[in-house]
Design a protein around this motif. Structure first.
Motif, PDB file in Angstrom:
ATOM      1  N   UNK A 115     -38.104  -7.925   2.343  1.00 39.51           N
ATOM      2  CA  UNK A 115     -38.700  -7.069   3.321  1.00 39.51           C
ATOM      3  C   UNK A 115     -38.162  -7.360   4.713  1.00 39.51           C
ATOM      4  N   UNK A 116     -37.757  -8.583   4.984  1.00 36.18           N
ATOM      5  CA  UNK A 116     -37.243  -8.929   6.300  1.00 36.18           C
ATOM      6  C   UNK A 116     -35.861  -8.321   6.525  1.00 36.18           C
ATOM      7  N   UNK A 117     -35.088  -8.168   5.490  1.00 35.67           N
ATOM      8  CA  UNK A 117     -33.696  -7.754   5.656  1.00 35.67           C
ATOM      9  C   UNK A 117     -33.513  -6.311   6.136  1.00 35.67           C
ATOM     10  N   UNK A 118     -34.293  -5.328   5.681  1.00 35.40           N
ATOM     11  CA  UNK A 118     -34.101  -3.970   6.222  1.00 35.40           C
ATOM     12  C   UNK A 118     -34.375  -3.903   7.727  1.00 35.40           C
ATOM     13  N   UNK A 119     -35.392  -4.620   8.196  1.00 32.52           N
ATOM     14  CA  UNK A 119     -35.675  -4.626   9.636  1.00 32.52           C
ATOM     15  C   UNK A 119     -34.575  -5.328  10.416  1.00 32.52           C
ATOM     16  N   UNK A 120     -34.086  -6.407   9.862  1.00 30.92           N
ATOM     17  CA  UNK A 120     -33.011  -7.152  10.500  1.00 30.92           C
ATOM     18  C   UNK A 120     -31.741  -6.305  10.568  1.00 30.92           C
ATOM     19  N   UNK A 121     -31.456  -5.560   9.502  1.00 31.34           N
ATOM     20  CA  UNK A 121     -30.280  -4.681   9.481  1.00 31.34           C
ATOM     21  C   UNK A 121     -30.441  -3.555  10.503  1.00 31.34           C
ATOM     22  N   UNK A 122     -31.622  -2.984  10.589  1.00 28.70           N
ATOM     23  CA  UNK A 122     -31.895  -1.914  11.544  1.00 28.70           C
ATOM     24  C   UNK A 122     -31.720  -2.408  12.985  1.00 28.70           C
ATOM     25  N   UNK A 123     -32.210  -3.564  13.284  1.00 22.02           N
ATOM     26  CA  UNK A 123     -32.085  -4.138  14.627  1.00 22.02           C
ATOM     27  C   UNK A 123     -30.623  -4.429  14.947  1.00 22.02           C
ATOM     28  N   UNK A 124     -29.873  -4.952  13.962  1.00 20.21           N
ATOM     29  CA  UNK A 124     -28.444  -5.242  14.175  1.00 20.21           C
ATOM     30  C   UNK A 124     -27.666  -3.959  14.445  1.00 20.21           C
ATOM     31  N   UNK A 125     -27.989  -2.885  13.733  1.00 16.77           N
ATOM     32  CA  UNK A 125     -27.311  -1.594  13.953  1.00 16.77           C
ATOM     33  C   UNK A 125     -27.619  -1.042  15.348  1.00 16.77           C
ATOM     34  N   UNK A 126     -28.847  -1.141  15.777  1.00 13.76           N
ATOM     35  CA  UNK A 126     -29.224  -0.659  17.109  1.00 13.76           C
ATOM     36  C   UNK A 126     -28.516  -1.447  18.208  1.00 13.76           C
ATOM     37  N   UNK A 127     -28.442  -2.753  18.044  1.00 12.07           N
ATOM     38  CA  UNK A 127     -27.768  -3.582  19.042  1.00 12.07           C
ATOM     39  C   UNK A 127     -26.265  -3.311  19.062  1.00 12.07           C
ATOM     40  N   UNK A 128     -25.664  -3.118  17.903  1.00  7.63           N
ATOM     41  CA  UNK A 128     -24.227  -2.828  17.842  1.00  7.63           C
ATOM     42  C   UNK A 128     -23.926  -1.483  18.501  1.00  7.63           C
ATOM     43  N   UNK A 129     -24.771  -0.485  18.254  1.00  4.28           N
ATOM     44  CA  UNK A 129     -24.586   0.835  18.871  1.00  4.28           C
ATOM     45  C   UNK A 129     -24.701   0.767  20.380  1.00  4.28           C
ATOM     46  N   UNK A 130     -25.635  -0.033  20.860  1.00  6.35           N
ATOM     47  CA  UNK A 130     -25.797  -0.175  22.307  1.00  6.35           C
ATOM     48  C   UNK A 130     -24.588  -0.877  22.926  1.00  6.35           C
ATOM     49  N   UNK A 131     -24.028  -1.827  22.220  1.00  7.23           N
ATOM     50  CA  UNK A 131     -22.860  -2.546  22.736  1.00  7.23           C
ATOM     51  C   UNK A 131     -21.633  -1.636  22.787  1.00  7.23           C
ATOM     52  N   UNK A 132     -21.445  -0.784  21.790  1.00  6.07           N
ATOM     53  CA  UNK A 132     -20.292   0.118  21.767  1.00  6.07           C
ATOM     54  C   UNK A 132     -20.429   1.247  22.788  1.00  6.07           C
ATOM     55  N   UNK A 133     -21.639   1.612  23.155  1.00  8.04           N
ATOM     56  CA  UNK A 133     -21.863   2.716  24.089  1.00  8.04           C
ATOM     57  C   UNK A 133     -21.434   2.365  25.504  1.00  8.04           C
ATOM     58  N   UNK A 134     -21.249   1.099  25.824  1.00  4.76           N
ATOM     59  CA  UNK A 134     -20.891   0.695  27.180  1.00  4.76           C
ATOM     60  C   UNK A 134     -19.384   0.614  27.383  1.00  4.76           C
ATOM     61  N   UNK A 135     -18.642   1.233  26.532  1.00  2.00           N
ATOM     62  CA  UNK A 135     -17.186   1.219  26.628  1.00  2.00           C
ATOM     63  C   UNK A 135     -16.744   2.079  27.812  1.00  2.00           C
ATOM     64  N   UNK A 136     -15.750   1.648  28.541  1.00  2.00           N
ATOM     65  CA  UNK A 136     -15.259   2.399  29.689  1.00  2.00           C
ATOM     66  C   UNK A 136     -14.236   3.434  29.236  1.00  2.00           C
ATOM     67  N   UNK A 137     -14.256   4.627  29.856  1.00  2.00           N
ATOM     68  CA  UNK A 137     -13.284   5.650  29.463  1.00  2.00           C
ATOM     69  C   UNK A 137     -11.881   5.265  29.918  1.00  2.00           C
ATOM     70  N   UNK A 138     -10.881   5.814  29.233  1.00  2.00           N
ATOM     71  CA  UNK A 138      -9.494   5.539  29.593  1.00  2.00           C
ATOM     72  C   UNK A 138      -9.106   6.274  30.868  1.00  2.00           C
ATOM     73  N   UNK A 139      -7.896   6.064  31.339  1.00  2.00           N
ATOM     74  CA  UNK A 139      -7.455   6.741  32.561  1.00  2.00           C
ATOM     75  C   UNK A 139      -7.370   8.251  32.343  1.00  2.00           C
ATOM     76  N   UNK A 140      -7.752   9.020  33.366  1.00  2.10           N
ATOM     77  CA  UNK A 140      -7.722  10.474  33.289  1.00  2.10           C
ATOM     78  C   UNK A 140      -6.490  11.005  33.988  1.00  2.10           C
ATOM     79  N   UNK A 141      -5.959  12.073  33.460  1.00  2.00           N
ATOM     80  CA  UNK A 141      -4.837  12.755  34.090  1.00  2.00           C
ATOM     81  C   UNK A 141      -5.412  13.724  35.114  1.00  2.00           C
ATOM     82  N   UNK A 142      -5.147  13.490  36.385  1.00  2.00           N
ATOM     83  CA  UNK A 142      -5.717  14.287  37.468  1.00  2.00           C
ATOM     84  C   UNK A 142      -4.919  15.556  37.749  1.00  2.00           C
ATOM     85  N   UNK A 143      -3.816  15.758  37.046  1.00  2.00           N
ATOM     86  CA  UNK A 143      -3.011  16.946  37.294  1.00  2.00           C
ATOM     87  C   UNK A 143      -3.689  18.180  36.723  1.00  2.00           C
TER      88      UNK A 143
END
Length: 111
Positions: free
Chosen positions: A1-29
């Motif tokens: 019973x502990x493992x599904x909650x632990x997996x859910x929390x790990x997925x939420x934390x991983x998603x939050x970490x990936x969301x803070x990625x900076x965008x690449x350089x933009x072409x202003x032309x």
């Protein structure tokens, strides 16, 4: 019973970490299609200024604000007023379009 909650929390934390990625350089032309449309408008200005020159009206330039648009359009207007070899509306259109395409770096000139 502990493992599904632990997996859910790990997925939420991983998603939050990936969301803070900076965008690449933009072409202003400008995109190619936008440059072609711009050159069509400049061609219209060239034609109108040819007619103004033929009627003896004074040259009216745009206020230069550091942008390419005003600089290119003013260059073409000055050349139309200064060059007596531009003697027909068709020549004014061709000159305006070709000069704009050259100055804007348009690769595929559409007719």
């Amino acid at each position: 019973m502990k493992y599904p909650y632990l997996t859910l929390i790990a997925c939420l934390l991983a998603g939050a970490a990936w969301a803070h990625e900076h965008p690449g350089p933009r072409d202003e032309r400008m995109p190619e299609a936008q440059r072609i449309r711009f050159c069509e408008r400049v061609r219209d200005h060239a034609l109108q200024n040819f007619y103004n020159r033929e009627r003896g009206q004074p040259m009216r330039l745009f206020d230069e604000d550091g942008s390419d648009g005003a600089r290119i359009t003013n260059h073409i207007i000055r050349r139309i007023y200064a060059d007596p070899q531009i003697a027909s509306p068709k020549q004014a259109e061709i000159f305006g379009r070709a000069s704009c395409h050259e100055m804007m770096g348009v690769k595929a000139a559409s007719e």
